[in-house]
Design a protein around this motif. Structure first.
Motif, PDB file in Angstrom:
ATOM      1  N   THR A 254       0.867  -1.186   0.000  1.00 42.52           N
ATOM      2  CA  THR A 254       0.000   0.000   0.000  1.00 42.52           C
ATOM      3  C   THR A 254       0.900   1.230   0.000  1.00 42.52           C
ATOM      4  O   THR A 254       1.969   1.223   0.613  1.00 42.52           O
ATOM      5  N   HIS A 256       0.763   5.860  -0.654  1.00 42.24           N
ATOM      6  CA  HIS A 256       0.149   7.119  -1.081  1.00 42.24           C
ATOM      7  C   HIS A 256       1.095   7.772  -2.087  1.00 42.24           C
ATOM      8  O   HIS A 256       2.297   7.896  -1.810  1.00 42.24           O
ATOM      9  N   GLU A 287      -3.154   4.997  -3.393  1.00 42.94           N
ATOM     10  CA  GLU A 287      -3.974   6.172  -3.095  1.00 42.94           C
ATOM     11  C   GLU A 287      -3.265   7.400  -3.656  1.00 42.94           C
ATOM     12  O   GLU A 287      -2.098   7.640  -3.327  1.00 42.94           O
TER      13      GLU A 287
END
Length: 300
Positions: A254, A256, A287
């Protein structure tokens, strides 16, 4: 979509092949364990008993690893959204612990045998361990082609390869005892076995403990992954990058990502996913943030 179908077909084929390898390996080794234990007790040979104990540990390891592979195929549900994939990591850790416990027992028995030596039958030791060399070598060969694809398979391969060398050592001790009567070689071989087990298990223990703590899997360089992401067109920065193992074969990520132009988000998403798949990371959550968004201090 075709690529994904082919990937799933290859994965199912691999699991089927490994399942067959596990069944053959378990059957061969459990039969040999019974024979080796019986002969070891009859002739009071610590070399045979410790080798049989180690082989029994390997049988348990193979059974657990096969169970983990089946659990990993269980579909996700509302309670376990990733299914039981993590069980493969827990099994590899348990296998390493089992082997280290076996080491402690072998060392204690070997020291006792050194202090209180008893005569043993060299020819029986040599012949029995000779059969073990063949069985362990066959089992190791079953896992050789897939050993770099999964931690449990690698563990099985390393253990059986080490067992092959251990059995060779026991054969040598039996021959030495047969021709020289030097029975002290039997507990010495027991100690050598313990050292070999520790050496072959240490890497497995380290890697499985690391994965169980959600550490970055061995073979994945965090800085290189960061550079891969930052090198894509339009990417200005990234933060909150996390990489961990879903199982012994699957890695998740994951992150950003800050873009200079949000209108290129879909293109950036496609490129980043593609380069990450090339790095062996297939479960990716991205993201995106536009240039000038407020970010915390944890940036890369």
């Amino acid at each position: 979509m075709v690529h994904n179908h082919n990937h799933q077909h290859e994965h199912v084929h691999q699991l089927s092949s490994l399942n067959r390898s596990f069944i053959i390996g378990i059957t061969l080794n459990i039969l040999f364990v019974f024979v080796e234990f019986g002969i070891g007790f009859y002739y009071d040979s610590l070399g045979l008993l410790s080798d049989a104990g180690h082989n029994l540990g390997d049988v348990a390891s193979l059974v657990l690893a096969m169970l983990a592979f089946h659990l990993a195929k269980v579909r996700p549900n509302s309670r376990y959204t990733y299914g039981y994939k993590k069980s493969t990591v827990l099994v590899s850790l348990l296998n390493a612990v089992i082997l280290l416990v076996a080491v402690g027992i072998i060392i204690a028995e070997s020291i006792d045998k050194l202090l209180h030596p008893t005569p043993v039958e060299g020819s029986a030791i040599a012949w029995t361990a000779g059969v073990g060399v063949v069985i362990n070598a066959i089992t190791a060969w079953l896992f050789m082609k897939d050993k770099e694809k999964d931690l449990n398979v690698k563990g099985a391969y390393l253990h059986m390869a080490a067992d092959t060398l251990v059995s060779v050592g026991v054969v040598i001790s039996g021959i030495v005892i047969m021709y020289t009567g030097w029975t002290i070689i039997d507990p010495i071989i027991g100690l050598v076995i313990a050292v070999i087990i520790v050496i072959s298990t240490w890497g497995l223990l380290h890697d499985s403990l690391r994965l169980s703590l959600d550490g970055v899997p061995v073979g994945i360089d965090m800085q290189k992954i960061e550079q891969l992401i930052l090198s894509q067109p339009g990417v200005m920065a990234c933060h909150h990058l996390h990489i961990w193992a879903l199982s012994t074969t699957e890695t998740a990520l994951t992150v950003h990502i800050v873009l200079d132009d949000m209108t290129h988000m879909e293109e950036a998403k496609h490129l980043i996913r593609h380069v990450l798949e090339g790095a062996g990371i297939h479960h990716v959550t991205l993201e995106f943030e536009c240039k000038g968004s407020t970010c915390d201090e944890e940036t890369c």
